[in-house]
Scaffold this motif. Structure first.
Motif, mmCIF file in Angstrom:
data_model
loop_
_atom_site.group_PDB
_atom_site.id
_atom_site.type_symbol
_atom_site.label_atom_id
_atom_site.label_comp_id
_atom_site.label_asym_id
_atom_site.label_seq_id
_atom_site.Cartn_x
_atom_site.Cartn_y
_atom_site.Cartn_z
ATOM 1 N N ARG A 225 3.668 -48.895 -26.015
ATOM 2 C CA ARG A 225 4.703 -48.201 -25.241
ATOM 3 C C ARG A 225 6.064 -48.750 -25.682
ATOM 4 N NH1 ARG A 225 4.547 -47.864 -18.650
ATOM 5 N NH2 ARG A 225 5.963 -46.061 -18.387
ATOM 6 N N VAL A 226 6.902 -47.871 -26.259
ATOM 7 C CA VAL A 226 8.224 -48.270 -26.716
ATOM 8 C C VAL A 226 9.259 -47.763 -25.714
ATOM 9 C CG1 VAL A 226 9.950 -48.095 -28.547
ATOM 10 C CG2 VAL A 226 7.514 -48.200 -29.123
ATOM 11 N N LYS A 227 9.915 -48.694 -25.059
ATOM 12 C CA LYS A 227 11.008 -48.349 -24.149
ATOM 13 C C LYS A 227 12.304 -48.532 -24.926
ATOM 14 C CE LYS A 227 8.604 -49.487 -19.846
ATOM 15 N NZ LYS A 227 8.662 -50.202 -18.548
ATOM 16 N N GLY A 228 12.796 -47.430 -25.468
ATOM 17 C CA GLY A 228 13.931 -47.505 -26.372
ATOM 18 C C GLY A 228 15.120 -46.715 -25.887
ATOM 19 N N THR A 229 16.301 -47.286 -26.023
ATOM 20 C CA THR A 229 17.516 -46.609 -25.593
ATOM 21 C C THR A 229 17.853 -45.454 -26.520
ATOM 22 O OG1 THR A 229 19.808 -46.987 -24.884
ATOM 23 C CG2 THR A 229 19.113 -48.028 -26.947
ATOM 24 N N ALA A 230 18.770 -44.618 -26.111
ATOM 25 C CA ALA A 230 19.217 -43.496 -26.940
ATOM 26 C C ALA A 230 19.723 -44.017 -28.280
ATOM 27 C CB ALA A 230 20.327 -42.725 -26.227
ATOM 28 N N GLY A 231 19.341 -43.339 -29.361
ATOM 29 C CA GLY A 231 19.841 -43.704 -30.677
ATOM 30 C C GLY A 231 19.174 -44.889 -31.337
ATOM 31 N N ALA A 359 14.019 -44.576 -19.937
ATOM 32 C CA ALA A 359 14.230 -44.327 -18.509
ATOM 33 C C ALA A 359 15.659 -43.885 -18.215
ATOM 34 C CB ALA A 359 13.893 -45.587 -17.713
ATOM 35 N N ASP A 360 16.617 -44.299 -19.047
ATOM 36 C CA ASP A 360 18.009 -43.905 -18.836
ATOM 37 C C ASP A 360 18.244 -42.421 -19.109
ATOM 38 O OD1 ASP A 360 18.821 -46.470 -18.106
ATOM 39 O OD2 ASP A 360 19.165 -47.067 -20.186
ATOM 40 N N GLN A 361 17.284 -41.755 -19.757
ATOM 41 C CA GLN A 361 17.406 -40.319 -20.038
ATOM 42 C C GLN A 361 16.385 -39.506 -19.240
ATOM 43 O OE1 GLN A 361 18.379 -39.197 -24.276
ATOM 44 N NE2 GLN A 361 17.634 -41.274 -24.652
ATOM 45 N N ASN A 362 16.027 -40.000 -18.072
ATOM 46 C CA ASN A 362 15.054 -39.316 -17.224
ATOM 47 C C ASN A 362 15.747 -38.169 -16.478
ATOM 48 O OD1 ASN A 362 12.874 -38.589 -15.664
ATOM 49 N ND2 ASN A 362 12.833 -40.465 -14.442
ATOM 50 N N VAL A 363 16.075 -37.109 -17.221
ATOM 51 C CA VAL A 363 16.893 -36.022 -16.684
ATOM 52 C C VAL A 363 16.129 -35.133 -15.704
ATOM 53 C CG1 VAL A 363 18.360 -35.996 -18.722
ATOM 54 C CG2 VAL A 363 16.370 -34.495 -18.638
ATOM 55 N N PHE A 364 14.805 -35.229 -15.664
ATOM 56 C CA PHE A 364 14.014 -34.441 -14.719
ATOM 57 C C PHE A 364 13.581 -35.270 -13.502
ATOM 58 C CE2 PHE A 364 13.199 -32.576 -18.959
ATOM 59 C CZ PHE A 364 13.785 -31.331 -18.739
ATOM 60 N N ALA A 365 14.076 -36.500 -13.425
ATOM 61 C CA ALA A 365 13.804 -37.397 -12.295
ATOM 62 C C ALA A 365 12.307 -37.569 -12.044
ATOM 63 C CB ALA A 365 14.498 -36.882 -11.033
ATOM 64 N N ARG A 366 11.530 -37.744 -13.119
ATOM 65 C CA ARG A 366 10.097 -37.982 -12.977
ATOM 66 C C ARG A 366 9.867 -39.438 -12.542
ATOM 67 N NH1 ARG A 366 8.687 -32.614 -14.110
ATOM 68 N NH2 ARG A 366 8.815 -32.113 -16.329
ATOM 69 N N PRO A 367 8.849 -39.691 -11.728
ATOM 70 C CA PRO A 367 8.499 -41.077 -11.409
ATOM 71 C C PRO A 367 7.955 -41.776 -12.651
ATOM 72 C CG PRO A 367 6.877 -39.554 -10.493
ATOM 73 C CD PRO A 367 8.000 -38.720 -11.008
ATOM 74 N N PRO A 368 8.209 -43.066 -12.826
ATOM 75 C CA PRO A 368 7.722 -43.773 -14.025
ATOM 76 C C PRO A 368 6.201 -43.762 -14.101
ATOM 77 C CG PRO A 368 8.554 -45.311 -12.381
ATOM 78 C CD PRO A 368 8.934 -43.950 -11.907
ATOM 79 N N LEU A 369 5.697 -43.638 -15.320
ATOM 80 C CA LEU A 369 4.252 -43.570 -15.526
ATOM 81 C C LEU A 369 3.627 -44.965 -15.493
ATOM 82 C CD1 LEU A 369 5.099 -40.688 -16.588
ATOM 83 C CD2 LEU A 369 3.198 -40.900 -18.176
ATOM 84 N N LYS A 370 2.377 -45.009 -15.065
ATOM 85 C CA LYS A 370 1.586 -46.231 -15.151
ATOM 86 C C LYS A 370 0.664 -46.095 -16.352
ATOM 87 C CE LYS A 370 1.609 -46.977 -10.127
ATOM 88 N NZ LYS A 370 0.758 -47.090 -8.903
ATOM 89 N N LYS A 381 18.880 -51.410 -29.098
ATOM 90 C CA LYS A 381 19.983 -51.197 -30.038
ATOM 91 C C LYS A 381 20.161 -49.704 -30.308
ATOM 92 C CE LYS A 381 20.013 -55.622 -32.467
ATOM 93 N NZ LYS A 381 19.941 -56.297 -33.789
ATOM 94 N N ASN A 382 21.357 -49.226 -30.062
ATOM 95 C CA ASN A 382 21.715 -47.832 -30.298
ATOM 96 C C ASN A 382 22.500 -47.752 -31.603
ATOM 97 O OD1 ASN A 382 23.159 -45.378 -30.405
ATOM 98 N ND2 ASN A 382 23.246 -45.211 -28.186
#
Length: 539
Positions: A225-231, A359-370, A381-382
């Protein structure tokens, strides 16, 4: 058609300070050489706006369609002649230009020889001195046929064509191996973010080794699971891993949420190695193969219809043709927990899963997945958002990320619009200004935080003299999205997620101090699409 440039060059910067000699040469080569030629370059134009040039080990490499190679070394400013050589003086040191060229040529030749791939039939060189006239070629130790000085600088392109030629036909394999060799040497990869993807395949310089790092991580079962920022390069990671698995004869399923991102991923993913689809598109394909074609014409496309389709998939008996060795999910924050559970039905035992999200681009406001039993990798790093825009985003939204872009960028423009008429007029003025600076319509995107269909601009056909193009919601017989006719593209932030553009005009923006969590995600996503200039229209 013009020559192909690797890495790709955003010519529409409109910045006079960016016109360094190397960049001028690159634009000349692109403009006057034909599509029979591919030009690799070490001119890092993103550094130019900070007032200095970046020089690579080799300035330019020109490859023809047969895979033949011409190396070009460019030296600007004054030089000195004597002792059988040309000397370029830098602060505190001198460089022998001729020796440098021969070292570069020999280095390339040795690497090609050591490479398991087929080396080019021809490896030539040129020295280009746009500011200096060689007085005595014999004394300078230079072959007259291999140098272009200030006197005959207009003959650069004809000389390239004479030495290299367009190349013979039926050399696709040799050409591709040469392209692959120099793509690695110049740290370039296919760019999925290009606004239009065609047979030319746009290349971009790799920001850093995120894709390489992830490929080197070894664990079992391979669930990452890669939690990566925009860019940070998530989509590049997805494509690179897809190609690696395809090379191992693995069958891969790559999923995302938006259709526009799917189209770009599908254009660059290896063909015949699996399937690239949106989640809804994948459900449709599965049910259609089982004889359960959804009734899209007489049913509203709402959550109830998609939920019904998912329930049918859960109850269906899936054959081996729907079993995959690996699944790759891009923009995973858009997915629901149940979708992940359904995905397990399509995976073989010990299958691989690569999940990329922000998570910063969660534009549909979905709950975080397990995601159980996943190794998590954080990438903050962007590399896409230039420094000036990154500073604005951090100050305005308070979103934290590491700005690793070397480009200062062209900053942020803020505009207050009291009504739709004012917003339309302001967009027209902004577009006028950027077109005058040298940008093209393809360099500009208008993104609405309300959604393209809900924006006031969707109800008008043009802003000023600029005709607007929007998605109609329909598809042609080949499954391609149908857009209204126009030069200026209007999109929603949500549909444009995962893509980028030199100039982003973000409209329908509420006051930043009043944003809720979803609006903040939309604003962050929209702002980080810009690679050079960001314009914000507050309402």
């Amino acid at each position: 058609m013009v020559a192909y440039i690797v890495p790709s060059l955003n010519v529409g910067t409109g910045s006079d300070e960016a016109l360094t000699p190397e960049l001028e040469t690159l634009k000349l080569l692109r403009r006057e050489l034909t599509k029979d030629y591919t030009v690799f370059h070490s001119v890092d134009w993103t550094r130019v706006s900070q007032g200095d040039s970046f020089y690579g080990e080799i300035d330019f490499v020109v490859v023809n369609k047969a895979g033949d190679v011409l190396v070009i070394e460019q030296k600007n400013g004054r030089l000195s002649e004597g002792s059988g050589s040309l000397i370029k003086s830098y602060t505190g040191r001198d460089k022998n230009v001729v020796d440098q060229v021969h070292r570069n040529i020999n280095a390339v030749r040795q690497k090609l020889i050591r490479s398991p791939e087929t080396p080019p039939r021809k490896l030539e060189y040129l020295i280009y001195l746009p500011d200096y006239r060689v007085k005595d070629f014999a004394a300078a130790g230079v072959d007259r046929e291999r140098i272009i000085d200030s006197v005959d600088r207009k003959s650069l392109v004809p000389k390239i064509q004479k030495i290299l030629g367009p190349g013979v036909e039926n050399q696709e394999q040799r050409f591709q191996k040469t392209i692959d060799f120099f793509s690695h040497h110049f740290d370039a990869a296919l760019d999925i973010h290009a606004l239009s993807v065609d047979a030319a395949k746009v290349f971009t310089r790799l920001s850093e080794g995120l894709a390489e790092t992830i490929s080197c991580i070894e664990f079992s079962p391979r669930r990452l699971r890669v939690k990566g920022t925009a860019g940070c390069g998530k989509s590049l990671v997805a494509l690179k891993r897809f190609a690696e698995l395809a090379a191992q004869s693995k069958r891969v399923l790559m999923l995302c949420y938006t259709r526009s991102l799917r189209d770009r991923l599908n254009a660059l993913a290896p063909k015949g190695a699996g399937l690239v689809q949106t989640w809804n598109g994948f459900c449709n394909e599965v049910l259609t193969s089982l004889g359960e074609r959804p009734d899209f014409e007489n049913r509203k496309l709402n959550s109830a219809l998609w939920r019904e389709m998912e329930e049918k998939i859960i109850a269906a008996k899936l054959g081996e043709e729907w079993k995959f060795d690996a699944v790759i999910v891009d923009e995973g924050q858009d997915f629901e927990q149940e979708w992940f559970e359904i995905l397990q039905l399509f995976l073989k035992p010990s299958s691989e899963c690569l999940w990329l999200e922000d998570a910063d681009q969660n534009v549909f406001a979905r709950p975080p997945l397990k995601l159980e039993s996943f190794v998590t990798f954080h990438a903050r790093k962007n590399y896409r958002t230039p420094q000036s825009i990154a500073r604005y985003i951090k100050r305005a939204l308070g979103t934290e990320f590491d700005c690793a872009a070397r480009l200062e960028g062209l900053g942020v423009g803020e505009h207050q619009c009291e009504n739709l008429e004012a917003q339309s007029r302001q967009v027209a003025q902004i577009v006028d200004s950027h077109l005058r600076q040298g940008f093209t319509y393809k360099d500009i995107i208008v993104l609405s935080m309300k959604g393209a269909g809900k924006s006031g601009l969707a109800d008008i056909q043009a802003v000023g003299v600029h005709k607007i193009s929007t998605f109609t919601g329909a598809y042609d017989g080949a499954g391609n999205q149908v857009f209204t006719s126009g030069d200026l593209q209007l999109e929603s932030v949500a549909r444009f997620k995962g893509q980028q553009c030199p100039v982003v005009i973000l409209i329908d923006v509420p006051k930043l101090d009043s944003l809720d969590e979803r609006q903040r995600a939309l604003a962050f996503c929209g702002m980080t699409r810009a690679t050079l200039r960001l314009e914000i229209l507050y309402t």
